[in-house]
Design a protein around this motif. Structure first.
Motif, PDB file in Angstrom:
ATOM      1  N   GLU A 206       0.807  -1.227   0.000  1.00 15.48           N
ATOM      2  CA  GLU A 206       0.000   0.000   0.000  1.00 15.48           C
ATOM      3  C   GLU A 206       0.835   1.269   0.000  1.00 15.48           C
ATOM      4  N   ALA A 209       3.795   2.713  -4.038  1.00 16.24           N
ATOM      5  CA  ALA A 209       3.686   3.786  -5.035  1.00 16.24           C
ATOM      6  C   ALA A 209       4.296   5.084  -4.512  1.00 16.24           C
ATOM      7  N   TRP A 212       8.099   4.752  -4.583  1.00 19.59           N
ATOM      8  CA  TRP A 212       8.625   4.812  -5.947  1.00 19.59           C
ATOM      9  C   TRP A 212       8.558   6.234  -6.493  1.00 19.59           C
ATOM     10  N   ASN A 213       7.443   6.898  -6.303  1.00 19.37           N
ATOM     11  CA  ASN A 213       7.319   8.282  -6.763  1.00 19.37           C
ATOM     12  C   ASN A 213       8.368   9.166  -6.095  1.00 19.37           C
ATOM     13  N   TRP A 272       3.702   9.274 -12.767  1.00 15.98           N
ATOM     14  CA  TRP A 272       3.610   8.879 -11.371  1.00 15.98           C
ATOM     15  C   TRP A 272       2.628   7.726 -11.274  1.00 15.98           C
ATOM     16  N   ILE A 273       2.814   6.839 -10.303  1.00 14.92           N
ATOM     17  CA  ILE A 273       1.980   5.640 -10.226  1.00 14.92           C
ATOM     18  C   ILE A 273       1.096   5.668  -8.972  1.00 14.92           C
ATOM     19  N   THR A 274       0.089   4.808  -8.977  1.00 17.15           N
ATOM     20  CA  THR A 274      -0.793   4.663  -7.815  1.00 17.15           C
ATOM     21  C   THR A 274      -0.685   3.275  -7.187  1.00 17.15           C
ATOM     22  N   SER A 275       0.023   2.348  -7.856  1.00 19.35           N
ATOM     23  CA  SER A 275       0.189   0.993  -7.330  1.00 19.35           C
ATOM     24  C   SER A 275       1.418   0.367  -7.957  1.00 19.35           C
ATOM     25  N   ILE A 276       2.079  -0.541  -7.236  1.00 18.26           N
ATOM     26  CA  ILE A 276       3.192  -1.283  -7.814  1.00 18.26           C
ATOM     27  C   ILE A 276       2.734  -2.094  -9.020  1.00 18.26           C
ATOM     28  N   ASP A 278       1.030  -1.133 -11.426  1.00 18.20           N
ATOM     29  CA  ASP A 278       1.200  -0.324 -12.629  1.00 18.20           C
ATOM     30  C   ASP A 278       2.526  -0.636 -13.320  1.00 18.20           C
ATOM     31  N   LEU A 279       3.598  -0.799 -12.534  1.00 17.21           N
ATOM     32  CA  LEU A 279       4.929  -0.996 -13.101  1.00 17.21           C
ATOM     33  C   LEU A 279       5.065  -2.359 -13.757  1.00 17.21           C
ATOM     34  N   PRO A 327      10.769  -2.170  -9.452  1.00 18.63           N
ATOM     35  CA  PRO A 327      10.005  -2.961  -8.476  1.00 18.63           C
ATOM     36  C   PRO A 327      10.538  -4.391  -8.441  1.00 18.63           C
TER      37      PRO A 327
END
Length: 497
Positions: A206, A209, A212-213, A272-276, A278-279, A327
């Motif tokens: 949770e 993201a 990472w951002n 920019w991402i909202t969840s791992i 996404d990657l 990731p």
């Protein structure tokens, strides 16, 4: 080091099956993220440090198999070029004085490894790019014996369909004009010249993201502070030449695909991402397989049985998409977890410099994540990517964009804003005040003196050339001095030339 694979030829059916297996792994990962059963332990620091081997004349020593046999330590492993090895540092808690203890342990380990390397005629050099490499060292015969590397070399060129062109316009030395690199390579061995430090942090799904951002936003600042790769193939190029060389030497796209906007395999990302998720989903959607090796594992069936799937295909594919912040999914025993792997830093110059860079990274990322208004909500993703390349080219002379500040030199940004944030972030992890002061004090002094590994190398070579040395003699002499001071262990901002 990536996953080992055996020498083989791939068929069209292999690639279709691999794509299907990656998709199955991705579905399993989605289920695992929804179920929330990932292991979340206390924060830990882990790292990999890539090293170069040189002989007594400071030339590359193509001897990693012999050196690894002499070291005889499973923490040390092979890398792409025969003049490379890597040390994998076991994770330890990110609290108390564990970073200080890590410095002591690393120093002991590397001193021992260097002594054993010397017994077989080699020496260790912890540096972003080995300055005495020439284009002759990029011939196929110098690829390490591990079949993975030759397979990867074959697959990159099969995907590309033509030789690799390296093109870089250099930053002028203090007393000279700019130098240029324009050459053609028929192997991916220029990638082996790019030796780095990779920092790991286990992260809860949770909060991945946000971490990472934060790491993406910080990448340019990291590179400006730690630049240590100014010379490649005899030429003075960028302060952190690793960045463009790595991007170009593993590029599977001919010019026509670049013109179409096809994404590169060495990739900063695009949003920019909202969840791992996404990657991993982007990796499977945008990038064809390079090593389509399939296992017999059925990840969905394993989940149904309550077992931890290895997600072998997803991991193998992920290892051939070279994000600057990558990731990682991994399992230990019967538990699975997620890690963030930061890949922008060069190796060296010293162990204390390396741990200072790590402390600054971990502390600042933590502060960004904890902020009421995170930095990535205040700047565009494109600005973060532009900062990375500007910092790699100019080092302390670059100008970076930062929210509420505008365009600023990296050392000013760090001294005025980021050092207090890094200290607060490290304190949030429970790191002792004396440990925070030790490593952030190195970062502060480096900013005040404007001396990184790159600026020291450039100034040292200029001084030697002024004294009458040729470029190759100056590079070898500089590297000899560098290794001496690397082993002495004082941070680079204190070095003389």
């Amino acid at each position: 080091m990536g996953v080992d694979v055996e020498e083989r030829k791939f068929t069209r059916q292999d690639r279709q099956r691999f794509r299907a297996k990656v998709h199955s792994c991705l579905q399993a990962l989605g289920s695992m993220l929804n179920d929330g059963h990932f292991e979340v332990s206390e924060p830990k620091i882990g790292m990999e440090i890539e090293l170069n081997l040189v002989d007594d004349a400071m030339q590359p020593a193509m001897a990693n198999a012999e050196v690894l046999a002499a070291i005889a330590d499973p923490d040390y492993q092979t890398e792409l070029g025969q003049y490379n090895i890597e040390i994998n540092v076991a994770p330890r808690p990110l609290r108390g004085r564990h970073i200080r203890d890590l410095e002591t342990d690393l120093r002991k380990s590397l001193d021992s490894a260097d002594a054993r390397a010397r017994s077989v005629g080699s020496r260790l050099a912890m540096i972003g790019m080995l300055p005495t490499l020439t284009e002759e060292h990029f011939e196929h015969k110098w690829i390490s014996a591990n079949p993975r590397y030759d397979l990867l070399n074959q697959q990159v060129f099969a995907a590309r369909g033509e030789d690799i062109e390296l093109q870089i316009s250099g930053v002028p030395l203090p007393d000279g004009t700019g130098e240029e690199l324009s050459t053609i390579c028929d192997t991916i061995l220029p990638e082996a010249a790019c030796t780095s430090v990779q920092l790991h942090l286990q992260v809860a799904p949770e909060s991945f993201a946000a971490h990472w951002n934060a790491a993406q936003a910080l990448a340019g600042v990291q590179v400006a502070l730690a630049a240590n790769s100014p010379f490649f193939a005899g030429r003075a190029l960028w302060h952190e030449t690793r960045i463009p060389i790595f991007e170009q030497s593993t590029d599977t796209r001919p010019q026509e695909l670049k013109n179409q906007g096809v994404r590169p395999r060495v990739w900063f990302g695009e949003r920019w991402i909202t969840s791992i998720f996404d990657l991993f989903e982007e990796n499977s959607r945008y990038f064809p397989s390079l090593l389509p090796v399939c296992s017999d594992e059925d990840p969905q069936a394993m989940l149904a049985r309550g077992e931890a799937p290895s997600l072998a295909e997803l991991k193998l594919h992920n290892g051939t998409v070279y994000r600057w912040n990558r990731p990682i999914y991994d399992i230990a025993g019967d538990r699975y977890h997620l890690r963030l792997e930061n890949r922008v830093l060069p190796a060296g110059p010293t162990i204390i410099d390396t741990l200072a860079d790590a402390a600054f990274y971990y502390g600042t990322v933590r502060a960004f994540v904890d902020a009421d208004r995170p930095v990535w909500t205040q700047m565009s993703f494109d600005a973060a990517e532009e900062n990375l390349h500007a910092a790699a080219r100019g080092g302390f002379d670059s100008r970076l964009y930062w929210p509420e500040v505008g365009w600023v030199h990296p050392q000013e940004l760090v001294l005025r804003r980021l050092l207090p944030m890094a200290d607060a972030g490290l304190a949030s992890y429970g790191i002792d005040a004396e440990v925070r002061d030790r490593y952030l004090g190195v970062i502060e002094a480096r900013c005040v003196s404007r001396r990184s590994g790159s600026t020291w190398q450039r100034e040292s070579v200029v001084a030697r050339e002024r004294a009458g040395d040729s470029r190759q003699v100056a590079l070898a002499g500089m590297l000899d001095d560098y290794i001496t001071q690397m082993h002495a262990g004082e941070p680079v901002h204190t070095w003389e030339w």
